[in-house]
Write an enzyme that holds these catalytic residues in place. Structure first.
Site, PDB file in Angstrom:
ATOM      1  N   HIS A 135       9.546  -0.551  -0.351  1.00 22.03           N
ATOM      2  CA  HIS A 135       9.764  -1.149  -1.667  1.00 22.03           C
ATOM      3  C   HIS A 135      11.185  -0.948  -2.217  1.00 22.03           C
ATOM      4  CE1 HIS A 135       5.681  -2.277  -1.509  1.00 22.03           C
ATOM      5  NE2 HIS A 135       5.118  -1.224  -2.050  1.00 22.03           N
ATOM      6  N   HIS A 208       3.920  -5.872  -8.025  1.00 15.42           N
ATOM      7  CA  HIS A 208       2.976  -4.867  -7.541  1.00 15.42           C
ATOM      8  C   HIS A 208       1.879  -4.551  -8.562  1.00 15.42           C
ATOM      9  CE1 HIS A 208       1.510  -1.806  -4.916  1.00 15.42           C
ATOM     10  NE2 HIS A 208       2.612  -1.722  -4.191  1.00 15.42           N
ATOM     11  N   GLU A 344       0.109  -8.624  -2.961  1.00 16.19           N
ATOM     12  CA  GLU A 344       1.554  -8.744  -3.030  1.00 16.19           C
ATOM     13  C   GLU A 344       1.997  -9.902  -2.126  1.00 16.19           C
ATOM     14  OE1 GLU A 344       2.927  -4.551  -2.139  1.00 16.19           O
ATOM     15  OE2 GLU A 344       0.793  -4.284  -2.409  1.00 16.19           O
TER      16      GLU A 344
HETATM   17  C1  GLA Z   1       2.177  -0.984  -1.001  1.00 13.28           C
HETATM   18  C2  GLA Z   1       2.101  -0.345   0.318  1.00 13.28           C
HETATM   19  C3  GLA Z   1       1.149   0.790   0.277  1.00 13.28           C
HETATM   20  C4  GLA Z   1       1.523   1.763  -0.810  1.00 13.28           C
HETATM   21  C5  GLA Z   1       1.614   1.052  -2.109  1.00 13.28           C
HETATM   22  C6  GLA Z   1       2.100   1.967  -3.197  1.00 13.28           C
HETATM   23  O1  GLA Z   1       1.096  -1.765  -1.261  1.00 13.28           O
HETATM   24  O2  GLA Z   1       1.766  -1.243   1.348  1.00 13.28           O
HETATM   25  O3  GLA Z   1       1.130   1.437   1.515  1.00 13.28           O
HETATM   26  O4  GLA Z   1       2.752   2.335  -0.519  1.00 13.28           O
HETATM   27  O5  GLA Z   1       2.466  -0.053  -2.018  1.00 13.28           O
HETATM   28  O6  GLA Z   1       1.435   3.179  -3.216  1.00 13.28           O
END
Ligand code: GLA
Length: 379
Positions: A135, A208, A344
């Site tokens: 991210h 997110h 997402e």
């Molecule tokens: C995304 C990732 C997960 C986790 C979340 C935040 O969805 O794919 O593995 O890191 O973000 O916790």
């Protein structure tokens, strides 16, 4: 003194937020509400923009991280509930929670071994998820303050801009990003992402939000029924980096081509489910170019339905496997494992290292523009 002042402002922000949550539906002309949401420790003011539509739906967005802090949607009796997880006040978002509601960039999802090469040059990034970058790195777009301008269109909207500097978190090029949130008359939260660069770079923007269609903090999401319009996923290794394969979902717990309860197969003895501690994978959408329906989620008790429409080629479906009940969110609710899910919309994870995946490269003179829409109804 400074701390006291900051706490007082945060409290006021929380109060304003609580008032906002009860605000009656506003009718007529667009009139985006702006409230103080408190101050960062360095004194920067954070604002809360409230979008509403004539039906009574509301979306709260703050300038810190472009975070969707609240989103109300009606059940089958017309009763509204806040369907996204979030924190009680600004201080809660600085802790920070795991990306609740935030804009994710410059590269949403993972980049393997925290590096990629572009035009023959290797770019090293901070590793913040084991050996990988997740991210956008240590201080992704979710932890920056965005500049906000309310929109003037028929539907209420807010435009957020942020320029990520050349070299920020290891990525090349000054990247000018614009994210517009619009709440439509049709109960849709539409998110338009635009980015331009002055050097060749990579970009993968998403949001997110953690959804629970029974209402935030109202139990787990295992009974939610999910359809994902995808025949394949990108299977991952134990660090959740795609292996490069596109694997058919047929006969596996990843087949959501027909609506199925999240909990129906999540406990199965499956290597991919073990790697993700549940669902935390990228589905390759069947759609061709353009905007298409990617997914639909139905919560049987309240009847709430959320459709996801996107121009993006894939969807990370994450079932809140890393939530562990230690966070206290809005209205004092706690968030145990699997008390929310994320959808997402994005390009595939690790695309900068996977030449066969659709490219995430952006060059000067080009514009990256994607749109995702979360549409709410009930049945
Ligand atoms: C995304 C990732 C997960 C986790 C979340 C935040 O969805 O794919 O593995 O890191 O973000 O916790």
């Amino acid at each position: 003194m400074r701390y006291i002042r900051w706490t007082a402002t945060a409290l006021l922000g929380a109060l304003a937020f609580a008032c906002f949550a009860q605000a009656p539906a506003k009718k007529g002309k667009p009139d985006v509400k702006k409230l103080d949401f408190g101050k960062l420790p360095d004194g920067t003011s954070i604002e809360l923009y409230t979008l509403s539509n004539a039906k009574g739906m509301q979306a709260g967005i703050i300038t810190y991280g472009g975070i969707v802090v609240s989103l109300t949607a009606p059940d089958r009796t017309g009763k509204y509930a806040d369907v996204v997880l979030g924190m009680a006040d600004l201080a809660g978002y600085l802790t920070p929670p795991p990306y609740f509601g935030a804009i994710i960039g410059r590269y949403g999802n993972r980049i393997g071994h925290a590096q990629f090469s572009l035009d023959g040059k290797v770019f090293r990034l901070p590793a913040n998820d084991g050996a990988n970058t997740l991210h956008g790195g240590l201080k992704g777009f979710d932890k920056h303050v965005w500049k906000a301008t309310p929109g003037t269109g028929a539907d209420e909207s807010v435009e957020l801009t942020y320029t990520s500097k050349d070299g920020e978190e290891g990525f090349p090029g000054n990247l000018a990003v614009k994210v517009v949130y619009t709440l439509t008359a049709g109960n849709e939260l539409k998110i338009d992402y635009t980015a331009t660069t002055d050097k060749n770079t990579v970009v993968n923007l998403t949001n997110h939000s953690y959804f629970n269609l029974a209402g935030q903090g109202e139990g787990d999401i295992l009974g939610h029924e999910v359809m994902i319009a995808a025949d394949r996923i990108t299977p991952v290794d134990s660090g959740l980096i795609p292996t490069g394969e596109l694997r058919s979902v047929k006969g596996t717990p990843f087949d959501f081509t027909k609506s199925t309860a999240i909990g129906a197969r999540i406990g199965q003895n499956d290597e991919q489910l073990k790697f993700g501690k549940g669902y935390d994978h990228n589905w390759v959408l069947n759609k061709k170019a353009g905007m298409a329906k990617a997914a639909e989620v139905h919560e049987p008790k309240t009847g709430r339905v959320m459709e996801v429409w996107t121009t993006e080629p894939s969807l990370q479906f994450y079932t809140g496997n890393f939530l562990d009940g230690t966070l206290k969110g809005k209205a004092g609710k706690i968030y145990p494992q699997r008390s929310a899910f994320c959808m997402e919309t994005q390009h595939y994870p690790d695309s900068p290292n996977k030449p066969a995946f659709p490219t995430t490269e952006l060059k000067p003179g080009e514009t990256c523009h994607t749109t995702t829409m979360y549409r709410f109804s009930a049945r």
